[in-house]
Motif scaffolding. Structure first.
Motif, PDB file in Angstrom:
ATOM      1  N   VAL A   1       0.850  -1.203   0.000  1.00  0.00           N
ATOM      2  CA  VAL A   1       0.000   0.000   0.000  1.00  0.00           C
ATOM      3  C   VAL A   1       0.880   1.245   0.000  1.00  0.00           C
ATOM      4  N   ARG A   2       0.669   2.114  -0.986  1.00  0.00           N
ATOM      5  CA  ARG A   2       1.473   3.339  -1.107  1.00  0.00           C
ATOM      6  C   ARG A   2       0.644   4.599  -0.831  1.00  0.00           C
ATOM      7  N   ARG A   3      -0.631   4.556  -1.180  1.00  0.00           N
ATOM      8  CA  ARG A   3      -1.449   5.778  -1.116  1.00  0.00           C
ATOM      9  C   ARG A   3      -1.846   6.157   0.309  1.00  0.00           C
ATOM     10  N   LEU A   4      -1.920   5.168   1.197  1.00  0.00           N
ATOM     11  CA  LEU A   4      -2.476   5.404   2.532  1.00  0.00           C
ATOM     12  C   LEU A   4      -1.444   5.047   3.590  1.00  0.00           C
ATOM     13  N   ALA A   5      -1.492   5.785   4.699  1.00  0.00           N
ATOM     14  CA  ALA A   5      -0.530   5.520   5.775  1.00  0.00           C
ATOM     15  C   ALA A   5      -1.231   5.655   7.117  1.00  0.00           C
ATOM     16  N   PRO A   6      -0.769   4.917   8.117  1.00  0.00           N
ATOM     17  CA  PRO A   6      -1.375   5.019   9.447  1.00  0.00           C
ATOM     18  C   PRO A   6      -1.418   6.463   9.930  1.00  0.00           C
ATOM     19  N   GLY A   7      -2.542   6.808  10.584  1.00  0.00           N
ATOM     20  CA  GLY A   7      -2.715   8.158  11.102  1.00  0.00           C
ATOM     21  C   GLY A   7      -3.584   9.031  10.213  1.00  0.00           C
ATOM     22  N   GLU A   8      -3.748   8.641   8.936  1.00  0.00           N
ATOM     23  CA  GLU A   8      -4.566   9.446   8.028  1.00  0.00           C
ATOM     24  C   GLU A   8      -6.053   9.133   8.221  1.00  0.00           C
ATOM     25  N   THR A   9      -6.888  10.169   8.112  1.00  0.00           N
ATOM     26  CA  THR A   9      -8.339   9.971   8.155  1.00  0.00           C
ATOM     27  C   THR A   9      -8.853   9.847   6.734  1.00  0.00           C
ATOM     28  N   VAL A  10      -9.702   8.832   6.527  1.00  0.00           N
ATOM     29  CA  VAL A  10     -10.190   8.577   5.169  1.00  0.00           C
ATOM     30  C   VAL A  10     -11.696   8.284   5.179  1.00  0.00           C
ATOM     31  N   THR A  11     -12.318   8.459   4.028  1.00  0.00           N
ATOM     32  CA  THR A  11     -13.643   7.912   3.800  1.00  0.00           C
ATOM     33  C   THR A  11     -13.565   7.088   2.514  1.00  0.00           C
ATOM     34  N   LEU A  12     -14.581   6.246   2.304  1.00  0.00           N
ATOM     35  CA  LEU A  12     -14.477   5.234   1.257  1.00  0.00           C
ATOM     36  C   LEU A  12     -15.628   5.299   0.283  1.00  0.00           C
ATOM     37  N   ASP A  13     -15.299   5.074  -0.981  1.00  0.00           N
ATOM     38  CA  ASP A  13     -16.335   4.716  -1.939  1.00  0.00           C
ATOM     39  C   ASP A  13     -16.519   3.207  -1.761  1.00  0.00           C
TER      40      ASP A  13
END
Ligand SMILES: [Zn+2]
Length: 351
Positions: A86-98
Motif C-alpha cells: 500500500v502506497r497511497r495510505l498511511a497510518p494516522g490518516e483519516t479517510v472515507t471510502l467509496d
C-alpha cells in the motif's frame, strides 16, 4: 504477509451483529480484522451511517445481506495498519471510502452501467464495528479527509455522490424550477445541490413542521406534503410546473404525484427506492404527447465520488445540520428506534 503496524491492533474488538430480520442488533466481541494480504488496509471507525436502507434491512431483511453479519458500508475513520504494497495510505490518516467502486469487468460495466456493477467489494466485516478492513479496489478509492471536514460529514460523501449524479443526469441548472419530494437527508442534499447549480426555485415537500426550517436553510421553499398537487405546484412555478421533479421518498403515491405535477417537457427523477413490484398507473399518452422524461437514478458514475468529496472540502455544502443523532455502539439496539424519531435525519454510529 502482514504489515508491521498490524501487530499493534487488539486481537478482539466490539461490533454490532445483526441476527436476522426483526431481531435486535447486539454488541459482540469479534476478531479484529488484520492485514492479511499486501494490499490490505485496516481502519479504526470514527463514524458509520445507520440510514433508512439499514432500518429496512434490520427490520424486514435484505436480499443481499445474510445474517449473522455486521452491517454498514458508509464509513470514515483513521488508517491504523497497511500492507506492504500500500502506497497511497498511511497510518494516522483519516479517510472515507467509496464502498462499491465498479470492477470494470462485469457485463454491467461493459455496458457502460458501472453504477450497476455486480461486484460488491465493500468493507470487512461491516462499518458498525471498531475496525474494518478494506482491499483493492476499495483501497484505491479511499479519499483523505482534510482537517476542516468532520468524519461524520465525510461519511456522507457516497450519498452526496448519488445526489450529484442525479443532479447531473437530470440537467438541473440555472433558471429552473425544481420540486424535491421528500425531506430526508437525500431530499435536503438535493435542495442544496440544485441551488448550487443555479436553480431559480427549489420546492421541497415536508411532512414534519420542524423540517420547514431545514428546507429554508438549504435554500429551498417548503411545501406541505399534502399540498403536492398539480394546481398548487403550478401556482408556485409560474403556472407551468417544475422543470425537474425528484422523487426521494420511494412510494407509489409520491411517484404518482411526481408525474402529476411535472411540466410539459419536464423530467421525473426516480431516486427513491420502492419495494419490488411497486406499480403506479401511468398516463403514457401524456408521457408521449407532453414529452415527459423519466430517469431512474441509482448510485453514480466513476469520478462522481471524488467530485462529491471535493465539493464537501470546499465548504459550499454544509451537512452538519443533517447530523442529528449520535449512536455509541453500546446503544446499537436502539438504533432503529432512534432512526425512526421524527427529528432524526442522519444517525451516526460512533463505535
Ligand atoms: Zn463491474
Amino acid at each position: 504477509m502482514t504489515g508491521p503496524a498490524a501487530t499493534a491492533l487488539p486481537e478482539r474488538m466490539r461490533a454490532a451483529v445483526w441476527h436476522g430480520a426483526g431481531r435486535p442488533l447486539t454488541v459482540e466481541e469479534l476478531p479484529t480484522p488484520q492485514v492479511e494480504e499486501p494490499g490490505d488496509v485496516v481502519i479504526r471507525v470514527r463514524a458509520a451511517m445507520f440510514g433508512a436502507s439499514l432500518v429496512r434491512a434490520v427490520t424486514i431483511g435484505h436480499p443481499r445481506m445474510t445474517p449473522p453479519s455486521v452491517l454498514g458500508t458508509l464509513v470514515a475513520g483513521d488508517v491504523v495498519a497497511v500492507g506492504d504494497a500500500v502506497r497511497r495510505l498511511a497510518p494516522g490518516e483519516t479517510v472515507t471510502l467509496d464502498p462499491h467502486p465498479p470492477c470494470g469487468r462485469c457485463d454491467q460495466c461493459d455496458d457502460g452501467l458501472p453504477a450497476l456493477c455486480a461486484t460488491r467489494s465493500g468493507v470487512t466485516p461491516g462499518a458498525h464495528a471498531q475496525y474494518v478492513r478494506i482491499r483493492p479496489p476499495v483501497t484505491a478509492h479511499a479519499r483523505h479527509v482534510p482537517p476542516g471536514v468532520s468524519p461524520a460529514t465525510a461519511m456522507l460523501t457516497e450519498i452526496v455522490a448519488c445526489v450529484l449524479d442525479a443532479t447531473d443526469t437530470a440537467d438541473i441548472g440555472p433558471g429552473q424550477d425544481v420540486l424535491v419530494i421528500g425531506c430526508g437527508p437525500v431530499g435536503l442534499i438535493q435542495v442544496r445541490l440544485a441551488r448550487l447549480r443555479g436553480a431559480r426555485q427549489v420546492l421541497c415537500s415536508v411532512n414534519h413542521p420542524w423540517r420547514r426550517e431545514l428546507v429554508r436553510q438549504a435554500g429551498g421553499v417548503p411545501v406541505d406534503s399534502g399540498d403536492v398537487s398539480a394546481d398548487h405546484v403550478a401556482a408556485l412555478t409560474r403556472g407551468r410546473g417544475p422543470h425537474v421533479v425528484v422523487e426521494a421518498v420511494g412510494s407509489a403515491a409520491t411517484y404518482t404525484s411526481a408525474f402529476d405535477v411535472v411540466r410539459d417537457g419536464g423530467t421525473v427523477v426516480g431516486f427513491g427506492g420502492c419495494p419490488p413490484g411497486t406499480a403506479i398507473p401511468l398516463d403514457v399518452n401524456a408521457v408521449h404527447y407532453r414529452r415527459i422524461r423519466i430517469l431512474g437514478s441509482y448510485h453514480y458514475k466513476p469520478g462522481v465520488f471524488e467530485e462529491a468529496a471535493r465539493l464537501l472540502e470546499t465548504g459550499r455544502l454544509d451537512l452538519e445540520p443533517l447530523l442529528t443523532h449520535r449512536i455509541p455502539l453500546e446503544r446499537i439496539a436502539d438504533a432503529v428506534a432512534i432512526a425512526r424519531l421524527p427529528d432524526c435525519l442522519v444517525p451516526v454510529v460512533e463505535p
